[in-house]
Every structure is written in C-alpha cells, then in structure tokens.
Design an enzyme around this catalytic site. Structure first.
Site, PDB file in Angstrom:
ATOM      1  CG  HIS A  25      39.241  42.179  40.210  1.00  0.00           C
ATOM      2  ND1 HIS A  25      40.418  42.895  40.296  1.00  0.00           N
ATOM      3  CD2 HIS A  25      39.095  41.859  38.900  1.00  0.00           C
ATOM      4  CE1 HIS A  25      40.961  43.001  39.086  1.00  0.00           C
ATOM      5  NE2 HIS A  25      40.169  42.384  38.234  1.00  0.00           N
ATOM      6  CE1 TYR A 144      43.587  44.693  29.944  1.00  0.00           C
ATOM      7  CE2 TYR A 144      41.324  44.705  30.727  1.00  0.00           C
ATOM      8  CZ  TYR A 144      42.613  45.208  30.770  1.00  0.00           C
ATOM      9  OH  TYR A 144      42.917  46.227  31.643  1.00  0.00           O
ATOM     10  CE  LYS A 175      43.647  49.833  33.016  1.00  0.00           C
ATOM     11  NZ  LYS A 175      43.176  48.459  33.217  1.00  0.00           N
ATOM     12  CE  LYS A 177      46.770  40.345  32.035  1.00  0.00           C
ATOM     13  NZ  LYS A 177      46.072  39.042  32.259  1.00  0.00           N
ATOM     14  N   GLY A 202      47.986  45.725  36.990  1.00  0.00           N
ATOM     15  CA  GLY A 202      47.848  44.319  37.363  1.00  0.00           C
ATOM     16  C   GLY A 202      47.816  44.082  38.865  1.00  0.00           C
ATOM     17  NE  ARG A 229      44.452  44.404  40.972  1.00  0.00           N
ATOM     18  CZ  ARG A 229      44.370  43.330  40.184  1.00  0.00           C
ATOM     19  NH1 ARG A 229      44.131  42.141  40.716  1.00  0.00           N
ATOM     20  NH2 ARG A 229      44.519  43.455  38.882  1.00  0.00           N
TER      21      ARG A 229
END
Length: 250
Positions: A25, A144, A175, A177, A202, A229
């Site tokens: 990110h 993902y 792993k 979402k 997330g 986060r």
C-alpha cells in the site's frame, strides 16, 4: 503431506500481526510511530502474537530484534505495489532458502485468482510449496479474487472459491477477506476442508466493529485473524490485542 502448525498456532488457533502493507500500500498507511518496524516487533512480543508477517527486507534488517522477541516469523515471499492498475500479479521476491536463513517459522504467498496471470502465480506457488514442505515449513496462501472478471471479491461464491483453491493447491492455511456475512464465511470454511482459514484484518474500522468481526470469525470455524492496520494504527494496540485474544483464545 501433513505439516505441523504448532509453531504458529496455540491450541489450534492463531493471531498474526501483519506488516507487509509498506510494499502493498505504500507508507501512506504509516505515521511517525508505526513506520518503525521496531514498534511492530514490540507489539508482537508484548501482545504474544503467534506470528509476525514481514517482507524479506525488514526480516533481514531487523533479524536480531525479531529473533530476540521470540515471535515466530512468517516471511512473505512475494508482493507488489498498488501503483499499477492492470491485471494483478504478485512476483516472487524471496526463496525458501532465504526463509530458512532468516529463521522463518512459516512462509506466505499471494495468489490473485481471477487475474489473467493466475496460472503463472499457481506455477510459482507450486514451486514454493514443494520446497517449503520438503523442509516441514508451513505455507500460508493469501488468496484474493481480483481482476476484471471479479465483480465482488467478498461474495459468498468468491469467498468459498478462495478457500477451496487453497485446499486444492495444498496450502496449510489460507488468508482471505471476509465480507461481513457469517453464513457465507461458514460455507467458505467448509469449502476449505482440512486447510485452515485465517481472515485478513483489512482497513482500520472502529473498535466495536472490529471486535464484532473477530467474534464472527471464530463462530465460523476459522482459526483466527491476520491483522495489521486495526492494531498498529490503534491508539492502544496492546489493550485492543488483549480484547482480541480473549475472543480467540477464551
């Protein structure tokens, strides 16, 4: 091949502190405090995490402190930036031998199912998985759904597909979402069979919503969470960790 997960789980459950966001990110996720990997290592140690997730560069440059913390290292072996907006592809950035040299307890690898490059990522994952399992190193697959053919990456169908791909490819843990629907997540966990599921923490949300998500995760049959986060952007990461641990480990 059955791989022993006891080094990165406790009583079959797990909380991992994820810190691969700097590559994925960019530093916009960080502030003066959490931009320092030593701050993350300290949270992982004091919070008694079952693993801390780093890319190779941090694992190399902070090897001494990671080892001293006694928190198991989960080394991320591929990654990409968020700058390029085309079909996603996460190239290899490290090897199993480097993971061994750095004392990693497990390795992580991202696959974007639905991308036009998924076949390439499958092939690269197969090589990593074979080498890791030959050394009894667990493999965590970040799976993902992403790309122009994916309309909703956390729909019931996509979550179950992500989980099932992990089982079919031989991952020890997936792993993935979570789309905030407990019934859908329960189905994904069933679809994963004997492959374990951990949910990605997330983006930062308020504490109440985050802890509700953790409760849902544990109700679903998943083994835990890989959170970044929501912890290291928190004003009180250790207090929040304590609440999260109570839900996961009782």
């Amino acid at each position: 091949m059955k791989i022993n997960l006891s080094k990165i789980t406790k009583n079959g459950k797990a909380i991992y502190l994820a810190y691969d966001q700097g590559l994925e990110h960019g530093p916009e996720e960080f502030n003066d405090k959490n931009a320092n990997p030593l701050y993350i290592i300290d949270i992982a140690k004091k919070g008694k995490y079952n693993g801390v997730i780093f890319q190779k560069g941090i694992a190399e440059k902070y090897k001494k402190e990671i080892k001293k913390s006694k928190v198991p290292l989960i080394l991320k072996l591929n990654g990409k930036t968020r700058i390029y907006k085309g079909e996603p592809y996460s190239p290899p950035l490290g090897t199993i031998q480097e993971a061994v040299n750095l004392g990693a307890a497990a390795v992580g690898y991202t696959i974007y199912i639905g991308s036009e490059h998924e076949g390439k990522m499958f092939k690269e994952f197969e090589k990593i998985e074979k080498e890791a399992h030959a050394k009894n190193i667990p493999v965590v697959a970040w799976i993902y759904p992403r790309g122009k053919y994916v309309k909703d990456d956390v729909s019931r169908a996509m979550m179950a597909y992500a989980a099932r791909v992990g089982l079919e490819l031989g991952a020890d843990i997936v792993k993935m979402k979570y789309g905030d629907n407990l019934s859908d997540l329960k189905w994904a966990v069933k679809a994963a069979g004997r492959t374990k599921i951990v949910i990605s923490g997330g983006a930062k949300v308020n504490e109440k919503d985050f802890l509700k998500q953790v409760k849902d995760i544990m109700k679903s049959g998943a083994i835990g969470i890989a959170v970044g986060r929501n912890i290291w952007q928190s004003n009180n990461p250790l207090e929040l960790t304590k609440k999260m641990r109570k839900i996961i480990f009782g």
